[in-house]
Design an enzyme around this catalytic site. Structure first.
Site, PDB file in Angstrom:
ATOM      1  N   ASN A   1      -1.918   7.213  -5.621  1.00  0.00           N
ATOM      2  CA  ASN A   1      -0.825   7.005  -4.668  1.00  0.00           C
ATOM      3  C   ASN A   1      -0.945   8.061  -3.576  1.00  0.00           C
ATOM      4  O   ASN A   1      -0.628   9.229  -3.795  1.00  0.00           O
ATOM      5  CB  ASN A   1       0.521   7.111  -5.393  1.00  0.00           C
ATOM      6  CG  ASN A   1       1.710   6.905  -4.474  1.00  0.00           C
ATOM      7  OD1 ASN A   1       1.579   6.871  -3.258  1.00  0.00           O
ATOM      8  ND2 ASN A   1       2.893   6.783  -5.065  1.00  0.00           N
TER       9      ASN A   1
ATOM     10  N   CYS B   1       6.865   7.074   1.508  1.00  0.00           N
ATOM     11  CA  CYS B   1       5.714   6.182   1.363  1.00  0.00           C
ATOM     12  C   CYS B   1       5.772   4.983   2.307  1.00  0.00           C
ATOM     13  O   CYS B   1       4.771   4.284   2.483  1.00  0.00           O
ATOM     14  CB  CYS B   1       5.607   5.706  -0.076  1.00  0.00           C
ATOM     15  SG  CYS B   1       5.408   7.068  -1.263  1.00  0.00           S
TER      16      CYS B   1
ATOM     17  N   HIS C   1       2.206  -0.993  -0.597  1.00  0.00           N
ATOM     18  CA  HIS C   1       2.144   0.437  -0.889  1.00  0.00           C
ATOM     19  C   HIS C   1       1.326   0.647  -2.153  1.00  0.00           C
ATOM     20  O   HIS C   1       1.542  -0.009  -3.175  1.00  0.00           O
ATOM     21  CB  HIS C   1       3.557   0.984  -1.054  1.00  0.00           C
ATOM     22  CG  HIS C   1       3.622   2.366  -1.609  1.00  0.00           C
ATOM     23  ND1 HIS C   1       2.766   3.371  -1.222  1.00  0.00           N
ATOM     24  CD2 HIS C   1       4.444   2.916  -2.549  1.00  0.00           C
ATOM     25  CE1 HIS C   1       3.048   4.471  -1.888  1.00  0.00           C
ATOM     26  NE2 HIS C   1       4.064   4.219  -2.702  1.00  0.00           N
TER      27      HIS C   1
END
Length: 323
Positions: free
Chosen positions: A284, A114, A254
Site C-alpha cells: 500500500n 490515500c 486504491h
C-alpha cells in the site's frame, strides 16, 4: 473558447530497497503465509534513510518532462499529494519545483490520504479549465516506511514507499478531454484522530486522543467501507457518464489490499483482468498506488478507465478518465 484537460504522460518511481514478508516476520508476530493470505502482498519497497518524499516525487517529475519533451520552465503548477511530507513546511511540491528548475511554476501540497491522486487530478483539472494554466503536474509520493510502528502488524505489513504522477495539459479540442467525470466525498465523522506526525500540537490533541507517531488504522472498518460504500460511489459515477461497468477498459482501485480489490471486482461483476494492480509487489503506497498502477498501463489505454481511491478522513473519490 472552453478549455479542456488532456492527460499526456505518466511516470512512476520506487526506491531500491525491497522488503519481503520474511524480513518483516523476523521482527514481528506474522508470517509470509499470513500476510499473503490476508493482503495479497509479497514485497514492498522502502526508501533509504537519506531518501525523502521530495526525492521520489522529483524522480517522477523528471520522467514527465522527459516523456513530454517539455522544458521545466513550461510547467505552470506542481501539485504533490502526500501524507508523508518532508516537513510541515515548506510544501514538498516547492522542493520538487526547485529540484527540477521549474522557475515559472507555483507549487503546493494536497493532503487527502490515500485518495490524494483522485483529489489531485480533480483539483488540477479546475486550474486548467480556468484557462490560465497550460501544463500541470500532479504527483503522489509517499515514504510510509518512515511512519511505521514495526510492532504493529495490523499496519506495518501493508505499507510501502513509492511515487506516481501525471502531466495534464490544456487543450481546446473537446475530443481530447481526458477527465470525463468525478465524484469526491468525505466522511469526517468516521475519522480516527490522533496527533500523528505533527505530534500533539494542541492540549486537546495531547489529552484526548491516542498518542503515536506511527500510522494507525481500524482495518476491519476500512475493509467494510471500501467494499460497500466505495462501490456505490463507483456505480453512481459510471451511470452519470451513461456507461455501464462492462464499458470500462480498466478499473484502477486504491492499492490497499488485494482482497479489497477482489471484492470490488465481484461487486461490479467484472473480471480481475480489468483491475490492474501493483499491491502484491509494492504494498500500500497510499496516494501513489493508483498513479503507479495507471502508469503501468497508460500506453495501452484505448477506452474509459475508472480511478477510485479511499483513505483517512474518511476521504474517497472516483475519477473517470480516457487517454
Amino acid at each position: 473558447m472552453p478549455t479542456y484537460t488532456k492527460l499526456t504522460a505518466m511516470g512512476q518511481y520506487v526506491p531500491g530497497r525491497v522488503v519481503d514478508n520474511d524480513e518483516l516476520a523476523a521482527i514481528m508476530d506474522t508470517s509470509d503465509e499470513w500476510i499473503q493470505a490476508h493482503t495479497g502482498i509479497k514485497t514492498r519497497h522502502y526508501a533509504m534513510n537519506d531518501e525523502n518524499t521530495s526525492d521520489l516525487a522529483t524522480q517522477v517529475a523528471q520522467q514527465l518532462l522527459q516523456k513530454s519533451g517539455l522544458a521545466a520552465s513550461a510547467i505552470d503548477l506542481i501539485l504533490v499529494t502526500t501524507i508523508t511530507p518532508d516537513a510541515l513546511t515548506p510544501a514538498t511540491a516547492c522542493l520538487v519545483q526547485a529540484n527540477i528548475g521549474a522557475d515559472n511554476a507555483f507549487a503546493f501540497d494536497l493532503s487527502a490520504a490515500c485518495a490524494g491522486f483522485t483529489f489531485g487530478l480533480a483539483t488540477a483539472d479546475k486550474f486548467i479549465r480556468s484557462g490560465q494554466y497550460q501544463n500541470v503536474m500532479v504527483i503522489s509520493a509517499e515514504v510510509n516506511s518512515k511512519m511505521m510502528d514495526f510492532q504493529d502488524r495490523t499496519a506495518a505489513v501493508f505499507f510501502g514507499d513509492g511515487a506516481g504522477g501525471a502531466l495534464l495539459q490544456a487543450t481546446d479540442n473537446p475530443d481530447e478531454n481526458s477527465l470525463i467525470a468525478e465524484k469526491l466525498e468525505s466522511q469526517g465523522n468516521a475519522t480516527v484522530i490522533h496527533s500523528g506526525r505533527v505530534r500533539p500540537i494542541t492540549e486537546v490533541a495531547a489529552t484526548n486522543y491516542p498518542q503515536t507517531d506511527a500510522f494507525y488504522q481500524v482495518g476491519r472498518d476500512v475493509f467494510q467501507f471500501a467494499t460497500t460504500v466505495v462501490p456505490e460511489q463507483m456505480r453512481g459515477l459510471i451511470a452519470s457518464a451513461q456507461l455501464t461497468p462492462s464499458d470500462l477498459q480498466y478499473v484502477i482501485c486504491h492499492q490497499a489490499n488485494l482482497r479489497i480489490i477482489e471484492k470490488i471486482a465481484a461487486n461490479l461483476a467484472l473480471p480481475m483482468t480489468k483491475f490492474p494492480h501493483n499491491v502484491d509487489h509494492y504494498g500500500n503506497t497510499s496516494s501513489a498506488g493508483v498513479a503507479m498502477a495507471l502508469a503501468n498501463v497508460f500506453d495501452t489505454l484505448t477506452g474509459p478507465v475508472l480511478l477510485t481511491a479511499f483513505g483517512g478522513g474518511l476521504a474517497y473519490g472516483s475519477v473517470l478518465i480516457k487517454k
